[in-house]
Design a protein around this motif. Structure first.
Motif, PDB file in Angstrom:
ATOM      1  N   GLY A 180      -9.304   6.459   2.871  1.00  0.00           N
ATOM      2  CA  GLY A 180      -9.170   6.643   4.313  1.00  0.00           C
ATOM      3  C   GLY A 180      -8.459   5.517   5.017  1.00  0.00           C
ATOM      4  N   SER A 181      -8.187   4.424   4.310  1.00  0.00           N
ATOM      5  CA  SER A 181      -7.490   3.277   4.884  1.00  0.00           C
ATOM      6  C   SER A 181      -6.670   2.623   3.774  1.00  0.00           C
ATOM      7  CB  SER A 181      -8.497   2.276   5.474  1.00  0.00           C
ATOM      8  OG  SER A 181      -7.845   1.114   5.966  1.00  0.00           O
ATOM      9  N   PRO A 182      -5.577   3.275   3.379  1.00  0.00           N
ATOM     10  CA  PRO A 182      -4.831   2.810   2.216  1.00  0.00           C
ATOM     11  C   PRO A 182      -4.101   1.494   2.451  1.00  0.00           C
ATOM     12  CG  PRO A 182      -3.705   4.653   3.261  1.00  0.00           C
ATOM     13  CD  PRO A 182      -5.035   4.526   3.938  1.00  0.00           C
ATOM     14  N   LEU A 183      -4.059   0.699   1.393  1.00  0.00           N
ATOM     15  CA  LEU A 183      -3.342  -0.568   1.386  1.00  0.00           C
ATOM     16  C   LEU A 183      -2.227  -0.457   0.356  1.00  0.00           C
ATOM     17  CD1 LEU A 183      -6.357  -3.064   1.362  1.00  0.00           C
ATOM     18  CD2 LEU A 183      -5.218  -2.024   3.333  1.00  0.00           C
ATOM     19  N   LEU A 184      -1.009  -0.527   0.808  1.00  0.00           N
ATOM     20  CA  LEU A 184       0.146  -0.286  -0.047  1.00  0.00           C
ATOM     21  C   LEU A 184       0.909  -1.587  -0.256  1.00  0.00           C
ATOM     22  CD1 LEU A 184       2.065   1.703  -1.464  1.00  0.00           C
ATOM     23  CD2 LEU A 184       3.098   2.168   0.779  1.00  0.00           C
ATOM     24  N   LEU A 185       1.081  -1.970  -1.511  1.00  0.00           N
ATOM     25  CA  LEU A 185       1.865  -3.163  -1.837  1.00  0.00           C
ATOM     26  C   LEU A 185       3.320  -2.764  -2.022  1.00  0.00           C
ATOM     27  CD1 LEU A 185       1.819  -6.226  -2.542  1.00  0.00           C
ATOM     28  CD2 LEU A 185       1.554  -5.532  -4.943  1.00  0.00           C
ATOM     29  N   ALA A 235       8.731   1.839   0.276  1.00  0.00           N
ATOM     30  CA  ALA A 235       7.327   1.927  -0.141  1.00  0.00           C
ATOM     31  C   ALA A 235       6.634   3.083   0.568  1.00  0.00           C
ATOM     32  CB  ALA A 235       6.613   0.609   0.149  1.00  0.00           C
ATOM     33  N   MET A 236       6.852   3.224   1.869  1.00  0.00           N
ATOM     34  CA  MET A 236       6.193   4.299   2.619  1.00  0.00           C
ATOM     35  C   MET A 236       6.716   5.670   2.208  1.00  0.00           C
ATOM     36  SD  MET A 236       5.547   2.846   6.476  1.00  0.00           S
ATOM     37  CE  MET A 236       7.241   2.376   6.824  1.00  0.00           C
ATOM     38  N   HIS A 237       8.011   5.749   1.902  1.00  0.00           N
ATOM     39  CA  HIS A 237       8.551   7.032   1.465  1.00  0.00           C
ATOM     40  C   HIS A 237       7.992   7.418   0.103  1.00  0.00           C
ATOM     41  CE1 HIS A 237      11.254  10.315   0.653  1.00  0.00           C
ATOM     42  NE2 HIS A 237      11.639   9.723  -0.452  1.00  0.00           N
ATOM     43  N   GLN A 238       7.975   6.477  -0.820  1.00  0.00           N
ATOM     44  CA  GLN A 238       7.524   6.774  -2.179  1.00  0.00           C
ATOM     45  C   GLN A 238       6.035   7.096  -2.232  1.00  0.00           C
ATOM     46  OE1 GLN A 238       8.762   3.276  -4.344  1.00  0.00           O
ATOM     47  NE2 GLN A 238      10.931   3.700  -3.996  1.00  0.00           N
ATOM     48  N   ALA A 239       5.223   6.347  -1.488  1.00  0.00           N
ATOM     49  CA  ALA A 239       3.763   6.520  -1.577  1.00  0.00           C
ATOM     50  C   ALA A 239       3.239   7.599  -0.644  1.00  0.00           C
ATOM     51  CB  ALA A 239       3.065   5.194  -1.279  1.00  0.00           C
ATOM     52  N   TRP A 240       3.820   7.714   0.534  1.00  0.00           N
ATOM     53  CA  TRP A 240       3.255   8.582   1.566  1.00  0.00           C
ATOM     54  C   TRP A 240       4.192   9.698   1.996  1.00  0.00           C
ATOM     55  CZ3 TRP A 240       1.797   3.740   4.932  1.00  0.00           C
ATOM     56  CH2 TRP A 240       0.767   3.042   4.302  1.00  0.00           C
ATOM     57  N   GLY A 241       5.404   9.722   1.478  1.00  0.00           N
ATOM     58  CA  GLY A 241       6.353  10.724   1.895  1.00  0.00           C
ATOM     59  C   GLY A 241       6.819  10.564   3.328  1.00  0.00           C
TER      60      GLY A 241
END
Length: 224
Positions: free
Chosen positions: A172-177, A211-217
């Motif tokens: 519910g609160s993702p942390l993306l490196l 990063a946002m495109h790859q992980a979250w579309g």
């Protein structure tokens, strides 16, 4: 409305006369994100070398949402006490975070810096339990390249950062490196071995965007 809050040190606030990677990110999202969005944060200025203070509004292109939480000489240590109020007031949904170089250079060792990452994440989640974060590892600067001991600290912290974010990640609160820009070159992407020039700004923005495109579309790959 999706609200992004850039959080960072001198590489993020930028200096008088610069575009900043924040502007490059805004332009990218304007072109690729299908929905309303803005940049939020409690500050708007650039660092002014003449006053040695964040007093300048002289952006190379001022026509964008200039809000941020960034400061010249500020790191995880400084932002952890500020982020809760900034997230709450700005109603930030996504934090784009680039911190750590100043901490390691002047204030804390890798382990202490990782502790401040934990404090930062906890504080942001107190303001919004569903806040998302994209975190850029420390981009090695000229000191890391010429001072072996400092370079080892940067490497050690980046390894700790990856582990810390993995430990704290929640559905519910993702942390993306984000990944370090593979082609980032201190000689061609900075003007002084630390701070990004125009090409460096594009590469830092690309690290977050990809990063946002790859992980979250979210959006599309960064096109420059």
């Amino acid at each position: 409305m999706l609200r992004f809050m850039p959080v960072g040190d001198s590489q993020t606030i930028g200096s008088a006369g610069e575009h900043t990677w924040r502007y490059r990110m805004w332009r990218h999202l304007c072109a690729t994100y299908d929905g309303p969005f803005t940049l939020v944060g409690p500050r708007e200025t650039l660092y002014d070398p003449r006053t040695d203070a964040p007093t300048s509004y002289a952006y190379a292109e001022p026509g964008f949402p200039r809000a941020h939480l960034a400061g010249w000489g500020e790191g995880w240590l400084h932002m952890a006490p500020l982020v809760e109020d900034a997230v709450r007031r700005g109603r930030a949904d996504v934090l784009l975070v680039a911190l750590g170089l100043i901490d390691l250079g002047f204030y804390t060792n890798p382990e202490q810096t990782a502790d401040n990452v934990r404090a930062f994440v906890a504080a942001a989640r107190r303001a919004d339990p569903h806040v998302r974060m994209v975190v850029l590892p420390v981009v090695p600067n000229v000191r890391a390249a010429t001072d072996a001991s400092f370079g080892e600290q940067v490497t050690a912290f980046n390894e700790l950062l990856a582990k810390t974010l993995a430990d704290l990640d929640e559905p519910g609160s993702p942390l993306l490196l984000a990944s370090l820009p593979a082609s980032y070159d201190l000689h061609t992407d900075t003007y002084d071995g630390t701070h990004p020039n125009a090409s460096g700004e594009h590469k830092l923005a690309a690290a977050f965007a990809n990063a946002m495109h790859q992980a979250w579309g979210l959006g599309e790959p960064y096109a420059g």
